[in-house]
Scaffold this motif. Structure first.
Motif, mmCIF file in Angstrom:
data_model
loop_
_atom_site.group_PDB
_atom_site.id
_atom_site.type_symbol
_atom_site.label_atom_id
_atom_site.label_comp_id
_atom_site.label_asym_id
_atom_site.label_seq_id
_atom_site.Cartn_x
_atom_site.Cartn_y
_atom_site.Cartn_z
ATOM 1 N N GLY A 227 0.792 -1.237 0.000
ATOM 2 C CA GLY A 227 0.000 0.000 0.000
ATOM 3 C C GLY A 227 0.816 1.274 0.000
ATOM 4 O O GLY A 227 0.376 2.303 0.529
ATOM 5 N N GLY A 229 1.704 3.157 -2.598
ATOM 6 C CA GLY A 229 1.251 4.156 -3.570
ATOM 7 C C GLY A 229 2.259 4.491 -4.655
ATOM 8 O O GLY A 229 1.987 5.332 -5.523
ATOM 9 N N THR A 230 3.428 3.851 -4.645
ATOM 10 C CA THR A 230 4.446 4.145 -5.665
ATOM 11 C C THR A 230 3.889 3.977 -7.071
ATOM 12 O O THR A 230 4.116 4.808 -7.952
ATOM 13 C CB THR A 230 5.666 3.207 -5.473
ATOM 14 N N CYS A 313 7.644 -0.994 -8.272
ATOM 15 C CA CYS A 313 6.895 -1.558 -7.135
ATOM 16 C C CYS A 313 7.883 -2.315 -6.242
ATOM 17 O O CYS A 313 8.582 -3.213 -6.712
ATOM 18 C CB CYS A 313 5.804 -2.510 -7.626
ATOM 19 N N VAL A 315 7.557 -4.553 -4.143
ATOM 20 C CA VAL A 315 7.322 -5.988 -3.915
ATOM 21 C C VAL A 315 6.950 -6.711 -5.221
ATOM 22 O O VAL A 315 6.448 -7.827 -5.213
ATOM 23 C CB VAL A 315 6.224 -6.212 -2.846
ATOM 24 N N VAL A 317 4.671 -6.248 -7.639
ATOM 25 C CA VAL A 317 3.317 -6.469 -8.181
ATOM 26 C C VAL A 317 3.384 -6.042 -9.643
ATOM 27 O O VAL A 317 3.834 -4.935 -9.947
ATOM 28 C CB VAL A 317 2.255 -5.650 -7.406
HETATM 29 S S1 SF4 Z 1 1.216 -2.459 -5.974
HETATM 30 FE FE1 SF4 Z 1 3.377 -2.178 -5.343
HETATM 31 S S2 SF4 Z 1 3.815 0.010 -5.748
HETATM 32 FE FE2 SF4 Z 1 1.576 -0.233 -5.748
HETATM 33 S S3 SF4 Z 1 0.920 0.222 -3.632
HETATM 34 FE FE3 SF4 Z 1 1.211 -2.014 -3.762
HETATM 35 S S4 SF4 Z 1 3.329 -2.336 -3.105
HETATM 36 FE FE4 SF4 Z 1 3.173 -0.140 -3.578
#
Ligand code: SF4
Ligand code: SF4
Length: 337
Positions: A227, A229-230, A313, A315, A317
């Motif tokens: 979460g 927001g990147t 991201c 992680v 995603v």
């Molecule tokens: S998808 Fe990745 S970049 Fe986007 S809010 Fe989740 S962890 Fe952060």
């Protein structure tokens, strides 16, 4: 074809900078982004694309909307801040050009016109440079674009090695090219063909996703998300914003600033109810907005395949792996039916 050498291109930009703010790709403090021509930093025309998209030239990260003064509970002055200077984005890539078309749809169509966006858009000239190489994370072709260029740009350039080919695609673009007399020449040449190596099958995706609102895939795809927001802040098409006020007693101003649907409090209402209480619902909303809802409303994807969210991201995603997964799930489930 009309061409201009890369050495002359610097002079051409300097001509434009005499009566417009020219934004060019630059690396500043290690971050590539569109910065004012002549400001501190290193030109980054050879980068595949900038880390930060140029969307803040039309939709700033923080934007003052109006200032006010009050006296005895009566407004004594109200200034609306919706003036804009002539801007030229020089070196925008085709995927980011497509993102401007998405933002145009949102801010200028369907009976709603956002004046703060409109004034900037009316004073914007775009000079697109086609990509002569792609990054492993570029997939614009799969989302309906092309690395070669974009038909909506005022001017389309193509990198020929030592020079750029020039095609003016609008009257505003033609007026710019006329300013370059003496720098532009006619020469034989051919535009190199480039293709993305990363491909996804986005055909039929909105219809497939429309049947998957309650599918277990959302648990799987959201499991890793933290979460942060990147993805939304780097995305050239994300346009959510919040409006707040800075009140200093008898005066103050109202401003808007970027928000992110990936933040936990994004959808929470004043009474405390949150229709998207977990990252499961938040990721679902983000991906359905990009790949289904926007298509239904505007007839195009809200993902332009720039690859920024894949790259950054924390992680990993990955929207392309998500699309692959949807295709896999859809084909298995339609066979089972
Ligand atoms: S998808 Fe990745 S970049 Fe986007 S809010 Fe989740 S962890 Fe952060
Ligand atoms: S969702 Fe990701 S790949 Fe698609 S436009 Fe946004 S940042 Fe680029």
């Amino acid at each position: 074809m009309k061409t201009i050498t890369k050495a002359n291109m610097m002079d051409a930009i300097a001509i434009l900078a005499q009566d417009a703010q020219v934004l060019v790709p630059m690396t500043v403090d290690g971050i590539s982004k569109f910065s004012l021509w002549g400001s501190e930093g290193t030109l980054a025309f050879s980068a595949v694309n900038t880390l930060l998209p140029p969307k803040d030239s039309l939709f700033p990260q923080t934007e003052k909307m109006y200032s006010y003064q009050v006296e005895n509970q009566t407004i004594t002055s109200l200034d609306i801040h919706n003036e804009a200077k002539q801007q030229i984005i020089f070196g925008i890539r085709p995927c980011d050009m497509q993102s401007i078309q998405c933002m145009d749809d949102v801010f200028l169509t369907k009976t709603f016109v956002d004046d703060f966006y409109r004034v900037k858009r009316e004073k914007l000239i775009t000079v697109c440079i086609g990509c002569n190489k792609t990054a492993p994370t570029c997939f614009c072709e799969s989302m309906g674009g092309s690395p070669a260029g974009h038909g909506a740009a005022d001017i389309q350039l193509c990198d020929l090695g030592n020079s750029y080919s020039i095609v003016a695609q609008t009257a505003a673009g033609q007026a710019v090219v006329e300013k370059w007399q003496g720098l532009v020449r006619d020469e034989e040449g051919s535009v190199p063909e480039v293709s993305c190596t990363l491909k996804v099958d986005a055909q039929g995706l909105p219809a497939q996703l429309s049947k998957m609102f309650n599918h277990p895939i959302w648990q799987e795809v959201s499991r890793k998300c933290i979460g942060c927001g990147t993805c939304t802040y780097l995305c050239p098409t994300c346009y959510c914003f919040d409006i707040d006020v800075q009140n200093n007693g008898n005066e103050g101003y109202r401003f808007r600033c970027w928000d992110s649907c990936m933040f936990s409090d994004y959808a929470r209402m004043a009474g405390g109810h949150d229709p998207r209480p977990s990252k499961n619902e938040r990721i679902r909303n983000r991906f359905l907005h990009k790949l289904e809802y926007f298509n239904e409303r505007y007839g195009k994807n809200l993902c332009v395949g720039c690859g920024r969210c894949l790259t950054k991201c924390p992680v990993h995603v990955d929207i392309t792996l998500f699309i692959d997964k949807v295709k896999e799930v859809s084909s298995i489930e339609s066979v089972q039916l």
